[in-house]
Design a protein around this motif. Structure first.
Motif, short mmCIF file in Angstrom:
data_model
loop_
_atom_site.label_atom_id
_atom_site.label_comp_id
_atom_site.label_asym_id
_atom_site.label_seq_id
_atom_site.Cartn_x
_atom_site.Cartn_y
_atom_site.Cartn_z
N ASP A 168 0.77 -1.21 0.39
CA ASP A 168 0.12 -0.09 -0.33
C ASP A 168 1.18 1.04 0.02
O ASP A 168 1.45 0.93 1.05
N PRO A 169 1.24 2.31 -1.66
CA PRO A 169 1.67 3.05 -1.19
C PRO A 169 0.88 4.39 0.14
O PRO A 169 2.02 5.46 -0.19
N LYS A 170 0.08 4.44 0.65
CA LYS A 170 -0.24 5.00 1.82
C LYS A 170 0.33 4.24 2.93
O LYS A 170 -0.21 5.01 3.51
N ALA A 171 0.67 3.43 2.88
CA ALA A 171 1.32 2.92 4.06
C ALA A 171 2.61 3.35 5.06
O ALA A 171 2.97 4.22 4.11
N ASP A 172 3.34 3.27 6.14
CA ASP A 172 4.23 4.37 6.43
C ASP A 172 5.02 3.28 6.78
O ASP A 172 6.75 3.50 6.77
N ASP A 173 5.27 2.37 6.49
CA ASP A 173 6.41 1.20 6.03
C ASP A 173 5.93 -0.14 4.80
O ASP A 173 4.73 -0.28 4.53
N ALA A 174 7.19 -0.07 3.87
CA ALA A 174 6.58 -0.58 2.82
C ALA A 174 8.52 -1.37 2.24
O ALA A 174 9.30 -1.01 3.25
N VAL A 175 8.11 -2.65 2.04
CA VAL A 175 8.69 -3.25 1.27
C VAL A 175 8.97 -3.14 -0.60
O VAL A 175 7.96 -3.17 -1.32
N VAL A 176 10.67 -2.71 -1.05
CA VAL A 176 10.34 -2.45 -1.92
C VAL A 176 11.68 -3.51 -2.98
O VAL A 176 12.18 -3.82 -1.90
N ARG A 177 10.81 -4.94 -3.97
CA ARG A 177 11.62 -5.93 -4.52
C ARG A 177 12.57 -5.51 -5.67
O ARG A 177 11.94 -4.51 -6.61
N THR A 178 13.86 -5.82 -5.50
CA THR A 178 14.79 -5.41 -6.65
C THR A 178 15.30 -6.43 -6.96
O THR A 178 15.20 -7.79 -6.40
N THR A 179 15.80 -7.06 -8.88
CA THR A 179 16.64 -7.72 -8.68
C THR A 179 17.70 -7.20 -9.37
O THR A 179 17.41 -6.08 -9.92
N ILE A 180 19.17 -7.70 -9.32
CA ILE A 180 20.08 -7.39 -9.56
C ILE A 180 20.97 -8.49 -10.66
O ILE A 180 21.34 -10.01 -10.27
N SER A 181 21.56 -8.59 -11.92
CA SER A 181 21.43 -9.10 -12.71
C SER A 181 23.02 -9.04 -13.22
O SER A 181 23.25 -7.53 -13.32
N GLN A 182 24.16 -9.76 -13.16
CA GLN A 182 25.05 -10.04 -13.41
C GLN A 182 25.44 -11.57 -14.43
O GLN A 182 25.43 -11.48 -14.93
N PRO A 183 26.76 -9.97 -15.43
CA PRO A 183 26.10 -11.15 -16.70
C PRO A 183 27.01 -12.46 -16.32
O PRO A 183 27.21 -12.60 -15.67
N ASN A 184 26.43 -13.74 -17.04
CA ASN A 184 26.91 -15.44 -16.65
C ASN A 184 26.72 -15.15 -14.81
O ASN A 184 27.19 -16.27 -14.98
N SER A 185 25.73 -14.98 -14.54
CA SER A 185 25.59 -15.07 -13.04
C SER A 185 24.21 -15.11 -12.55
O SER A 185 23.18 -14.55 -13.45
N PRO A 186 23.09 -16.13 -12.08
CA PRO A 186 21.91 -16.24 -11.56
C PRO A 186 21.75 -14.77 -11.37
O PRO A 186 22.38 -14.31 -10.48
N ALA A 187 20.35 -14.01 -11.81
CA ALA A 187 20.33 -13.18 -10.48
C ALA A 187 19.96 -12.76 -9.10
O ALA A 187 19.42 -14.53 -8.63
N ILE A 188 20.04 -11.98 -8.65
CA ILE A 188 20.20 -12.17 -7.23
C ILE A 188 18.81 -10.97 -6.53
O ILE A 188 18.77 -9.75 -7.25
N GLY A 189 17.75 -11.52 -6.29
CA GLY A 189 16.86 -10.33 -5.39
C GLY A 189 17.13 -10.17 -3.87
O GLY A 189 17.66 -10.12 -2.57
N VAL A 190 17.02 -8.92 -4.21
CA VAL A 190 17.03 -7.91 -2.79
C VAL A 190 15.82 -7.75 -2.78
O VAL A 190 15.90 -6.76 -3.37
N ASP A 191 15.21 -7.07 -1.45
CA ASP A 191 14.37 -6.56 -1.13
C ASP A 191 14.74 -5.22 0.46
O ASP A 191 15.17 -5.30 0.90
N TYR A 192 14.15 -4.25 -0.24
CA TYR A 192 14.46 -2.98 0.82
C TYR A 192 13.17 -2.99 1.69
O TYR A 192 11.53 -2.73 0.86
N ARG A 193 13.19 -2.66 3.27
CA ARG A 193 12.02 -2.43 3.87
C ARG A 193 12.43 -0.72 3.89
O ARG A 193 14.33 0.00 4.27
#
Length: 215
Positions: A142-167
């Motif tokens: 909920d973008p109106k909430a006071d606490d949020a988790v944003v999910r991202t993925t980081i991709s590197q050549p020849n490597s599996p993507a890494i999931g990073v979640d920010y609170r």
């Protein structure tokens, strides 16, 4: 003190996390186009601007790519810390021991932990390459909430993507990052266990001394 679990996955992710996230605000001085983050925008839009600034800057800055600690530390302190609530991060990592600390000890602990995190992340920037990309996933909260988790993925050549979640927490100044999850490991929880063990053996002053000794 040693924090192997979190540091291992952090290095795999190329260091693109928490304190490193806002490092990219040096993009303008590095010659890259800067996107101005709006802390009062939707949490995913805010974090996307910060993350893409970071990636552009690191790619454009040979010293950051080489992981020179003094150089990276200066950039982080100038461009990252305004977007990170280190007081909250430290308080949550200290857990119940935070209330037992004096005001002076709390301040010293925040300073020591900030230095530890800057040092920890500095060495990970050598993993960034021209092919590194960051993708912000669709926001589920909920973008109106006071606490949020944003999910991202980081991709590197020849490597599996890494999931990073920010609170993030909404403050009077807008969104601030205070925790992150790299491949299932939350930063605060990882450090809380280590802090508790150190305080149990040597007290709060012992923890502060141990953190400062690593800098």
């Amino acid at each position: 003190m040693n924090f192997p679990s979190f540091l291992h996955v952090l290095r795999r992710a190329g260091g693109l996390c928490l304190l490193g996230a806002a490092l990219a605000l040096s993009a303008a001085s590095a010659g890259a186009a800067e996107r101005i983050p709006d802390p009062k925008a939707a949490p995913n839009d805010f974090l996307e601007a910060v993350a893409n600034n970071m990636l552009d800057a690191v790619k454009a800055d040979p010293q950051a790519l080489r992981g020179e600690p003094t150089h990276i530390a200066a950039l982080v302190r100038r461009y990252a810390l305004p977007y990170v609530d280190m007081n909250k991060t430290t308080r949550l990592a200290a857990g119940r021991y935070w209330r037992q600390a004096s005001a002076a000890q709390q301040q010293s602990l925040v300073q020591a932990f900030t230095g530890t995190l800057i040092r920890t992340y500095s060495g990970a920037f050598t993993r960034v390459t021209a092919g590194t990309t960051i993708s912000v996933l669709p926001f589920r909260g909920d973008p109106k909430a006071d606490d949020a988790v944003v999910r991202t993925t980081i991709s590197q050549p020849n490597s599996p993507a890494i999931g990073v979640d920010y609170r993030l927490e909404r403050t009077d100044a807008g969104w601030k990052v205070y925790d992150l999850n790299v491949e299932g490991i939350w930063l605060i929880q990882n450090y809380r266990n280590q802090f508790a063990a150190e305080i149990g053996s040597n007290g709060i002053d012992g923890l502060i001394k141990a953190l400062n000794a690593k800098q």
